[in-house]
Design an enzyme around this catalytic site. Structure first.
Site, PDB file in Angstrom:
ATOM      1  N   GLY A  67      -9.874  30.800 -34.644  1.00 46.67           N
ATOM      2  CA  GLY A  67     -10.952  31.281 -35.503  1.00 46.67           C
ATOM      3  C   GLY A  67     -10.631  31.272 -36.982  1.00 46.67           C
ATOM      4  O   GLY A  67     -11.388  30.760 -37.807  1.00 46.67           O
ATOM      5  N   LEU A  68      -9.455  31.817 -37.342  1.00 43.62           N
ATOM      6  CA  LEU A  68      -9.118  31.930 -38.764  1.00 43.62           C
ATOM      7  C   LEU A  68      -9.000  30.542 -39.400  1.00 43.62           C
ATOM      8  O   LEU A  68      -9.526  30.285 -40.481  1.00 43.62           O
ATOM      9  CB  LEU A  68      -7.791  32.681 -38.925  1.00 43.62           C
ATOM     10  CG  LEU A  68      -7.286  32.776 -40.355  1.00 43.62           C
ATOM     11  CD1 LEU A  68      -8.230  33.609 -41.206  1.00 43.62           C
ATOM     12  CD2 LEU A  68      -5.885  33.366 -40.400  1.00 43.62           C
ATOM     13  N   ASP A 111       0.808  -1.225   0.000  1.00 41.14           N
ATOM     14  CA  ASP A 111       0.000   0.000   0.000  1.00 41.14           C
ATOM     15  C   ASP A 111       0.838   1.269   0.000  1.00 41.14           C
ATOM     16  O   ASP A 111       0.307   2.359  -0.195  1.00 41.14           O
ATOM     17  CB  ASP A 111      -0.947   0.010   1.200  1.00 41.14           C
ATOM     18  CG  ASP A 111      -2.326  -0.526   0.821  1.00 41.14           C
ATOM     19  OD1 ASP A 111      -2.443  -1.052  -0.301  1.00 41.14           O
ATOM     20  OD2 ASP A 111      -3.262  -0.401   1.617  1.00 41.14           O
ATOM     21  N   ASP A 146     -12.067  38.573 -31.509  1.00 41.37           N
ATOM     22  CA  ASP A 146     -11.476  37.271 -31.806  1.00 41.37           C
ATOM     23  C   ASP A 146     -12.231  36.124 -31.128  1.00 41.37           C
ATOM     24  O   ASP A 146     -12.120  34.972 -31.530  1.00 41.37           O
ATOM     25  CB  ASP A 146     -10.008  37.245 -31.354  1.00 41.37           C
ATOM     26  CG  ASP A 146      -9.326  35.959 -31.804  1.00 41.37           C
ATOM     27  OD1 ASP A 146      -9.237  35.762 -33.029  1.00 41.37           O
ATOM     28  OD2 ASP A 146      -8.945  35.150 -30.944  1.00 41.37           O
TER      29      ASP A 146
HETATM   30  S1  SF4 Z   1      -7.700  -2.351  -2.201  1.00 40.97           S
HETATM   31 FE1  SF4 Z   1      -7.164  -1.051  -0.461  1.00 40.97          FE
HETATM   32  S2  SF4 Z   1      -5.925  -2.342   0.868  1.00 40.97           S
HETATM   33 FE2  SF4 Z   1      -6.010  -3.317  -1.122  1.00 40.97          FE
HETATM   34  S3  SF4 Z   1      -4.186  -2.566  -2.191  1.00 40.97           S
HETATM   35 FE3  SF4 Z   1      -5.864  -1.208  -2.755  1.00 40.97          FE
HETATM   36  S4  SF4 Z   1      -5.721   0.426  -1.286  1.00 40.97           S
HETATM   37 FE4  SF4 Z   1      -4.525  -1.226  -0.442  1.00 40.97          FE
END
Ligand code: SF4
Length: 507
Positions: free
Chosen positions: A414-415, A36, A279
Site C-alpha cells: 500500500g505505502l 513415454d 492495511d
Molecule cells: S502423444 Fe501420447 S503416446 Fe505419444 S508420446 Fe505423447 S503421451 Fe506418449
C-alpha cells in the site's frame, strides 16, 4: 489438428498414473511406445516422490510394430504381476498404443491373474488428464467397493475423503486440513482415497456415512457411483475460503446428523481480520482475472470477491467437464466465463481486460510475467515450487491464511503504491518498477545528471517543511522537488515549490 505449444492437461493415461501412484498395492501396465516413461519425471521430480511410479511400460519400438505387440503386452503384464504382486492391476493404452488396437483389457483377462484387473478405456484423442484420473478412480471403486455397512448405534460418524491424487495441487496438505476439520466435528475418517489407499481399503468405502468430495474433477464420478449404488451421500461444497469452509462444515454436519454450532463458533482463520484491517483497504476493488481448473477457479472467484473485496473481471477454466458450473459462477460476478484450453485465448483475454492481479496456473504465471501483471498460482498445472516442503493447504481455515498471504504478496504494498502515485519519476521506485518487496526490480539506469546549473538552493522554511516528511520518503521528496525546480529554472526552492512539485508528481 490443433496447434498447441502449451497444454493445461496431459493425456488421460497420465491421469490414470496419478491414481496408481497415489495408491498403494496397485500396479499399472501401460501399453506405450518407447519414450513415454517421461511421465515418471512428473512424480519423481515435480512432486519429488522418492520412488518410481508403479507403472510398467511396454515401451515398444518401431521394429516391434512388424512383430507381435500384443505378445509384448502380455509378457509385460505377466512380469509385472510376478515382480510387484499388486492387490489390483490397471491395464491400458497410451495415445500411440490406442492406434494399434491391441486391447490390453482383453489380453490381460486371458492371463487369469488372481487379482482384480481393471481395464481402462481412455480415449486419448477426446479426453484429458483429469478425466482419465476420474475414470480410473471410478473403475477401481466400482471393482472394489463393498456394500454399505450401517453405523453401529452410538458410534462416531465416519467420512471418506475422496479425490486427492498424486501430482495434485496441494492435495497432501488439504487432506491434513480437512481431516482436522472433521476431527473437530467428531467425525472419524474411514478411508482417504485414492491418496494412500490400497484396493483393500476401497472395499471398506461402504462403511462411511458420507463422502467428502475434495476435488470433483477427480472424485466426482466415483462419488456419484457410491451415492447411486450404495446410497452414500456426497458433499458439494469445496472448503476453499472462509465462507466455503463454514458452509462445508454445516453441510457435512447435516449429512451425518450432528450439530456444528460449537465448531462454527470457534472456527478461526486470520483471513477475515487481515482483510478487514486497515492495511488491506487498498486491496478493495482490485481487478482480478482468474483461470484454472473448475474447482479452484470457482473457489478463488468467491474468495476474491467476498473475502478480499476484489472485483472479478475475468473467470475461466480449462475443465470442459465443469464448464456449466464455471459459467454459473461467472454469471454471479456479472461476467461471461472463458472456457478454453488454448492459452493464447487466455492471454488475449488478460491483455484485453488489463487486470491488476492474475490468479491462475503456471501458464498464467508466464503470461502475466510477459504482460507485467502481478500473479499468484491457484491451480494445476504447476511447477515444482508449488509442491512446497512447508505446510501449505488451500482448504480449511489454515488454507485461507495461506491464500491471503499468497495472493497479496505479488501486489505492490500500500505505502509503495501511494508513494509511486506521488513521485512517479523516481529512478528506483518509479512507475512500472516491480514491487520493491519482491527484490528483483529490473535493473534500470539512473537518469543522467542534468547538465544544467547545480541544484537549486533550499529556502530555510522549505527545508524545515521537508523535514516534516517521514525519513524513509524524504530523500525521494527532495530529489523530485529539486528536479522539478531544475526543469523550471528555479534557483530557490520555497515551500510553494515543494507543494507544486508534490502536486505535479501526484497528478
Ligand atoms: S502423444 Fe501420447 S503416446 Fe505419444 S508420446 Fe505423447 S503421451 Fe506418449
Amino acid at each position: 489438428m490443433e496447434l498447441a505449444v502449451w497444454t493445461y492437461e496431459g493425456p488421460p493415461h497420465v491421469g490414470a498414473m496419478r491414481i496408481a501412484t497415489a495408491m498403494e498395492g496397485v500396479h499399472y501396465v501401460l501399453h506405450a511406445p518407447q519414450g513415454d516413461t517421461y511421465a515418471d519425471l512428473l512424480f519423481t521430480m515435480i512432486e519429488r516422490r522418492s520412488k518410481r511410479p508403479p507403472v510398467t511400460y511396454t515401451s515398444f519400438q518401431a521394429r516391434d510394430l512388424g512383430g507381435d505387440t500384443a505378445e509384448l503386452f502380455m509378457e509385460a503384464a505377466r512380469d509385472a504381476y510376478a515382480r510387484f504382486k499388486p492387490q489390483a492391476m490397471l491395464v491400458g493404452a497410451s495415445c500411440t498404443a490406442e492406434l494399434i488396437q491391441d486391447d490390453p483389457g482383453g489380453l490381460a483377462k486371458t492371463l487369469g491373474l488372481p487379482v482384480p484387473v481393471v481395464a481402462l478405456e481412455l480415449p486419448s484423442y477426446q479426453k484429458k488428464e483429469n478425466w482419465g484420473a476420474a475414470e480410473t478412480f471410478y473403475r477401481l471403486v466400482r471393482a472394489c467397493a463393498g456394500p454399505r455397512v450401517p453405523r453401529a448405534a452410538g458410534a462416531a460418524p465416519r467420512a471418506n475423503i475422496l479425490g486427492p491424487t498424486a501430482l495434485g495441487f496441494r492435495h497432501r496438505d488439504d487432506v491434513t486440513e480437512v481431516t482436522r476439520l472433521l476431527a473437530r466435528l467428531g467425525i472419524d475418517v474411514n478411508v482417504v482415497a485414492p491418496m494412500g489407499a490400497t484396493p483393500a481399503d476401497l472395499t471398506r468405502l461402504g462403511e462411511a456415512d458420507v463422502n467428502v468430495v475434495l476435488y470433483p474433477e477427480t472424485a466426482g464420478t466415483a462419488a456419484a457411483f457410491l451415492q447411486r449404488q450404495h446410497g452414500i451421500p456426497a458433499t458439494k461444497t469445496v472448503p476453499i475460503g472462509v465462507g466455503a469452509t463454514r458452509e462445508f462444515i454445516t453441510e457435512v454436519a447435516a449429512l451425518v446428523g450432528i450439530d456444528a454450532t460449537a465448531v462454527l463458533a470457534e472456527a478461526a482463520s486470520r483471513l477475515p481480520w487481515y482483510s478487514r484491517s486497515v492495511d488491506s483497504t487498498y486491496l478493495t476493488g482490485k481487478r482480478v482475472f482468474i483461470f484454472g481448473d473448475a474447482t479452484h477457479a470457482i473457489a478463488a472467484a468467491r474468495t476474491a470477491a467476498e473475502e478480499l473485496s476484489f472485483v472479478v473481471v475475468g473467470l475461466g477454466t480449462y475443465s470442459r467437464e465443469y464448464a456449466r458450473e464455471v459459467r454459473e459462477a461467472a454469471k454471479a460476478h456479472g461476467i461471461e466465463a472463458l472456457i478454453t484450453d488454448d492459452y493464447l485465448k487466455v492471454e488475449e483475454a488478460i491483455a484485453a481486460l488489463r487486470p491488476e492481479l492474475v490468479l491462475g496456473t503456471q501458464m498464467e504465471r508466464h503470461i502475466a510475467k510477459r504482460l507485467g501483471v502481478p500473479c499468484a498460482v491457484i491451480s494445476a498445472p504447476v511447477h515444482v515450487q508449488d509442491f512446497p516442503a512447508r505446510y501449505s493447504p488451500q482448504m480449511g481455515f489454515e488454507g485461507a491464511n495461506v491464500i491471503f498471504d499468497t495472493w497479496v504478496h505479488p501486489l505492490m504494498m500500500g505505502l509503495e503504491e501511494h508513494l509511486l502515485g506521488m513521485f512517479r519519476e523516481d529512478f528506483e521506485f518509479a512507475d512500472g518498477a516491480a514491487p520493491s518487496h519482491l527484490g528483483h526490480a529490473p535493473a534500470r539506469e539512473a537518469p543522467p545528471e542534468p547538465v544544467a546549473a547545480g541544484p537549486a538552493t533550499w529556502a530555510a522554511e522549505a527545508e524545515s517543511e521537508l523535514k516534516k516528511i517521514p525519513f524513509f520518503v524524504r530523500g525521494k521528496a527532495r530529489r523530485n522537488t529539486e528536479s522539478f525546480a531544475r526543469e523550471r529554472g528555479l534557483s530557490t526552492i520555497t515551500i510553494e515549490t515543494l507543494y507544486d512539485a508534490k502536486a505535479h508528481f501526484s497528478r
